[in-house]
Motif scaffolding. Structure first.
Motif, PDB file in Angstrom:
ATOM      1  N   SER A 150       0.818  -1.205   0.000  1.00 53.33           N
ATOM      2  CA  SER A 150       0.000   0.000   0.000  1.00 53.33           C
ATOM      3  C   SER A 150       0.858   1.265   0.000  1.00 53.33           C
ATOM      4  O   SER A 150       0.544   2.258  -0.669  1.00 53.33           O
ATOM      5  CB  SER A 150      -0.924  -0.008   1.221  1.00 53.33           C
ATOM      6  OG  SER A 150      -1.704   1.159   1.275  1.00 53.33           O
ATOM      7  N   GLU A 181       2.331   3.273  -3.172  1.00 55.98           N
ATOM      8  CA  GLU A 181       1.582   4.325  -3.866  1.00 55.98           C
ATOM      9  C   GLU A 181       2.091   5.714  -3.494  1.00 55.98           C
ATOM     10  O   GLU A 181       1.871   6.680  -4.229  1.00 55.98           O
ATOM     11  CB  GLU A 181       0.090   4.212  -3.536  1.00 55.98           C
ATOM     12  CG  GLU A 181      -0.574   2.947  -4.044  1.00 55.98           C
ATOM     13  CD  GLU A 181      -0.560   2.875  -5.566  1.00 55.98           C
ATOM     14  OE1 GLU A 181      -0.719   3.928  -6.214  1.00 55.98           O
ATOM     15  OE2 GLU A 181      -0.368   1.764  -6.095  1.00 55.98           O
ATOM     16  N   ASN A 182       2.786   5.819  -2.359  1.00 53.97           N
ATOM     17  CA  ASN A 182       3.262   7.115  -1.878  1.00 53.97           C
ATOM     18  C   ASN A 182       4.740   7.320  -2.181  1.00 53.97           C
ATOM     19  O   ASN A 182       5.374   8.231  -1.650  1.00 53.97           O
ATOM     20  CB  ASN A 182       3.038   7.204  -0.359  1.00 53.97           C
ATOM     21  CG  ASN A 182       3.095   8.627   0.163  1.00 53.97           C
ATOM     22  OD1 ASN A 182       2.767   9.574  -0.553  1.00 53.97           O
ATOM     23  ND2 ASN A 182       3.543   8.787   1.401  1.00 53.97           N
TER      24      ASN A 182
END
Length: 354
Positions: free
Chosen positions: A43, A46-47
């Protein structure tokens, strides 16, 4: 050429042995990375276009809740080793005392900063336990004392009673006590050994922790320190990159602290497999010392054990480059039962055909 001093160097081995290796040289949780942490890493990808939070705010808050300490006591870093170097460069000690044997990174960081290093030798006839004798070596010219609880490579814990005496002595003599607790959670009763409850009353106490071992996150590089001396933590922050902890590592750390069932399973596995390995090594004629964490420290039953195992694709930690030890001593990680059986079977073959 740089000489590598730590375990876990599977890459040098794989260069010449492409079929893989069974690594007992690094003391990593045999369960591997928690599944919840893997999902958090995916997750966090994505950053990746953004710089990481230089203050690690979400992670620091999670650590503060887990440790029941103020966020102001916490500084995160790119693994425990990063924080050791930051500490040394922030303090700039003239003279330091370290035990021998001990984790090599303390002395490497101190030497890099131009500090003179004294050694307190742990004695084999005392099972390599730390005793009150160390107070005799804490002379007035010592600026910092590095201790590891439980010690690496011996796995011997230091009692809270002795640590309190050392801490009080250090405060009286203006010595900073840097206490590495990276393996403390692998003890059967870590709350009886950690010194975290004394942080608020002693600004000369510095505790070191890491996600590396317990959460099998060695490749992500994430550690933190605990100290009530805010001025020291501010100096340490300035002694490293402001983006030393990646977005991925921060997200992994936050999730890791939620993995309570994983920790419970780990403690059960380590306790059972540590007992198995100790018993089997003793059966083979090895001399086991300490070994109360997630690794076993021992004198083998045959000579050149590490070289013989390496030829079979099994890496263990030869302790010959630890100060205060010779190549007669070895350390192995506590791994899964199947892996532990493979190691013992290989050692049994050597006992039959040395």
């Amino acid at each position: 050429m740089v000489q590598l001093v730590h375990g876990g160097d599977i890459y040098s081995y794989i260069e010449n042995h492409p079929n893989g290796v069974l690594d007992f040289s690094a003391n990593i949780n045999p369960q591997g990375l928690p599944w919840g942490v893997k999902k958090a890493i995916i997750s966090a990808l994505e950053n990746s276009a953004n710089y990481p939070d230089p203050l690690c705010r979400e992670l620091t808050a999670a650590i503060a809740q887990s440790e029941n300490l103020p966020p102001a006591y916490i500084l995160c870093g790119n693994g425990a080793s990063d924080l050791i170097y930051r500490l040394v460069y922030a303090v700039r000690p003239q003279k330091a005392l370290v035990t021998a044997p001990a984790f090599e990174e303390y002395e490497q960081a101190l030497t890099a900063a131009g500090c003179e290093v004294k050694h307190h030798l742990l004695q084999e006839n005392e099972e390599f336990l730390l005793t009150q004798r160390i107070l005799d070596d804490l002379t007035d010219d010592v600026d910092i004392l590095f201790l590891c609880n439980p010690n690496n490579p011996t796995g011997q814990p230091i009692s809270q009673t002795l640590l309190k005496k050392i801490l009080q002595y250090c405060r009286q003599h203006k010595i900073l006590l840097a206490l590495d607790e990276c393996f403390c959670d692998f003890l059967d009763d870590p709350d009886e050994y950690t010194m975290s409850e004394f942080l608020s009353g002693y600004d000369n106490l510095f505790l070191l922790r890491a996600f590396t071992k317990m959460y099998a996150m060695a490749g992500l590089r994430l550690g933190y320190c605990l100290c009530s001396n805010h001025a020291l933590l501010d100096k340490m922050y300035l002694c490293g990159s402001p983006w030393g902890v990646s977005n991925i590592a921060q997200a992994a750390g936050v999730q890791a602290l939620r993995e309570k069932e994983y920790i419970t399973r780990t403690k059960t596995i380590i306790s059972q497999e540590r007992a198995y390995l100790r018993a089997e090594l003793c059966r083979l004629g090895c001399k086991v010392y300490g070994s109360h964490a997630n690794f076993i420290f021992f004198r083998p039953h045959i000579s050149n054990l590490s070289s013989k195992l390496e030829a079979k694709g099994i890496l263990i930690r030869n302790c010959g480059n630890y100060k205060g030890l010779t190549g007669e001593f070895c350390r192995i990680a506590v791994k899964s039962h199947n892996d532990n059986i493979k190691l013992i079977c290989a050692m049994e073959e050597f006992a039959l055909c040395p």
